[in-house]
Enzyme design. Sequence first.
Site, PDB file in Angstrom:
ATOM      1  N   GLU A  30      -4.247  66.088  43.690  1.00 40.34           N
ATOM      2  CA  GLU A  30      -3.030  66.819  44.082  1.00 40.34           C
ATOM      3  C   GLU A  30      -3.171  68.306  43.750  1.00 40.34           C
ATOM      4  O   GLU A  30      -2.361  68.894  43.002  1.00 40.34           O
ATOM      5  CB  GLU A  30      -1.769  66.189  43.449  1.00 40.34           C
ATOM      6  CG  GLU A  30      -1.549  64.775  43.971  1.00 40.34           C
ATOM      7  CD  GLU A  30      -0.198  64.144  43.664  1.00 40.34           C
ATOM      8  OE1 GLU A  30       0.583  64.696  42.878  1.00 40.34           O
ATOM      9  OE2 GLU A  30       0.083  63.083  44.267  1.00 40.34           O
ATOM     10  N   GLU A  33      -3.327  57.310  46.837  1.00 46.25           N
ATOM     11  CA  GLU A  33      -2.113  56.921  46.099  1.00 46.25           C
ATOM     12  C   GLU A  33      -1.065  56.482  47.102  1.00 46.25           C
ATOM     13  O   GLU A  33      -0.702  57.250  48.004  1.00 46.25           O
ATOM     14  CB  GLU A  33      -1.574  58.086  45.244  1.00 46.25           C
ATOM     15  CG  GLU A  33      -2.422  58.348  44.018  1.00 46.25           C
ATOM     16  CD  GLU A  33      -1.850  59.411  43.088  1.00 46.25           C
ATOM     17  OE1 GLU A  33      -0.611  59.546  43.003  1.00 46.25           O
ATOM     18  OE2 GLU A  33      -2.657  60.110  42.449  1.00 46.25           O
TER      19      GLU A  33
HETATM   20  O1  AHR Z   1       0.813  57.860  40.241  1.00 44.25           O
HETATM   21  C1  AHR Z   1       1.606  58.722  39.479  1.00 44.25           C
HETATM   22  C2  AHR Z   1       1.382  60.165  39.817  1.00 44.25           C
HETATM   23  O2  AHR Z   1       1.812  60.424  41.115  1.00 44.25           O
HETATM   24  C3  AHR Z   1      -0.038  60.647  39.817  1.00 44.25           C
HETATM   25  O3  AHR Z   1      -0.488  60.989  38.551  1.00 44.25           O
HETATM   26  C4  AHR Z   1       0.006  61.854  40.699  1.00 44.25           C
HETATM   27  O4  AHR Z   1      -1.208  62.095  41.353  1.00 44.25           O
HETATM   28  C5  AHR Z   1       1.141  61.543  41.661  1.00 44.25           C
HETATM   29  O5  AHR Z   1       2.000  62.583  41.814  1.00 44.25           O
END
Ligand code: AHR
Length: 517
Positions: A204, A322
């Site tokens: 991110e 994610e």
């Molecule tokens: O999965 C939780 C968080 O969500 C992660 O650390 C981050 O990459 C995202 O914003």
Amino acid sequence: MLPASLKPAIRVLLLFFIFQVACLTMHAQSFVEFPASLENDSIIINKNIYGHFAEHLGHCIYGGFYVGDTNKSIPNIDGVREDVIAALRKLKIPVLRWPGGCFADTYHWKDGVGPKDKRPAIVNKWWGGVLEDNSFGTDNFLNMCELLGAEPYISGNVGSGTVQELADWVQYTNFEGRSPMSDLRNANGRNKPWHVKYWGIGNEAWGCGGNMRAEYYADIFRKYTTFMGSGLFRIGSGANSEDYNWTETMMKNVPASMIQGIGLHHYSVIDWNKKSSATGFTPQDYFITMQRAWKMEELVTRHSAIMDKYDPLKKVALVVDEWGGWYDVETGTNPGFLFQQNTMRDAMIAGVTLNIFNNHADRVRMANLAQTINVLQAVILTKGNEIILTPTYHVMEMYNVHQDATLIPLKIKSGDYTMGNEKLPAVSASASMKDKRIHISLVNIDATKSQELQLDLGKVSFSQVKGRILVSGKIQDCNTFENPTKVQPMAFSDIKISGQTIHLTMPPASVIMLELN
Ligand code: AHR
């Protein structure tokens, strides 16, 4: 005034009419059609679509995977829980992303190798401000992946790390001959390299990874990858949901020879300021969550279209590293630990999302559910020496038959799932073939209506159909430590076959897996 003799007839007609209306409101019709021939299909559903994600966050690593190598009360192998290893092996977990997440860009890997009493502690600044003692580090993670039979996917620290640090990490894990880092690995007790293939260049980068602009990050990406060495699968930190400019900028500015995958993160969250309870949710909450889950179809389609412009041969993978549902934490738990229960709603998110990934397998070649244990849409929850498997676990287990199978593209005409003036497709589906077996995964997300499904198999020849179903009385149903098997898959045999057509009724909020052979 009607003649008395007509009254009973009218009453019967009226009842019949009411019955028909009731049937129409309780059932809807959907159609799924196989292609005319299966001969031209050559897209493989990469098993890594069924990947997972384990961050140093709450009780994902500590208490979840790892209980410490001196622990005598919870059976473990070098500190990794044996019950977790067995459950994840059954899931056939193909790839595991680690150590974050946001944590990755604060993590200095050398803190987590060597004698444990010499490892410095840090504060986990993103997740609860707790002390991270670094007792679980690189060797622990990579040895654990060997136990799980999963490929490791390491997210490097770009936000607060250095190019040298990441280059050293690659040398530590992968270098065959003598070098400063392979000597260090040897000194730490591991002679042969692990050969880690998948590397994330930060996480991110547009947010917790450094608040960078896409143009700036594209250059940073080029710089870091230059010093990492060859033969790796390098994954660029990707877009936040519909930030199409991010993907466009990365594809435009990074030569295809330097990047093997680009990320995408998307969570099914109702409202970042009011996420609502994981279990005590309303029908409206449920509908909105389903809208967010179906959004993945649009995201994958549009990010892929941008990638197609620069990479028509589809060499670069879209890596959805994610995804999952995100709700309020459970009452009484640390808000920074992101611990939430997991219900049939999560099973619906998983079923729909995995079908989307399967159907886009030409471009989506890895995905990582966030996260494996005790965090967000977990497949396992732990309490002391107990574990429970969540509805999401069961969907992942039912779907693992698609791993590395050949995709069968389907035509789907779904009935509507409506709420007020809004509607969504009620049915999602995907199919694949492997070792002469065909698997069809079907989801009906409608919380109250069944779907009468007609499945036209084209020219497929088969002699037997078997089914499994995941369904429960309410969409809020979940497994608990008191009732760990409330939600679990069952055999499903209510299947009617006429020629090349299968008819079945999908109950509200259900996931069905059919196997034809
Ligand atoms: O999965 C939780 C968080 O969500 C992660 O650390 C981050 O990459 C995202 O914003």
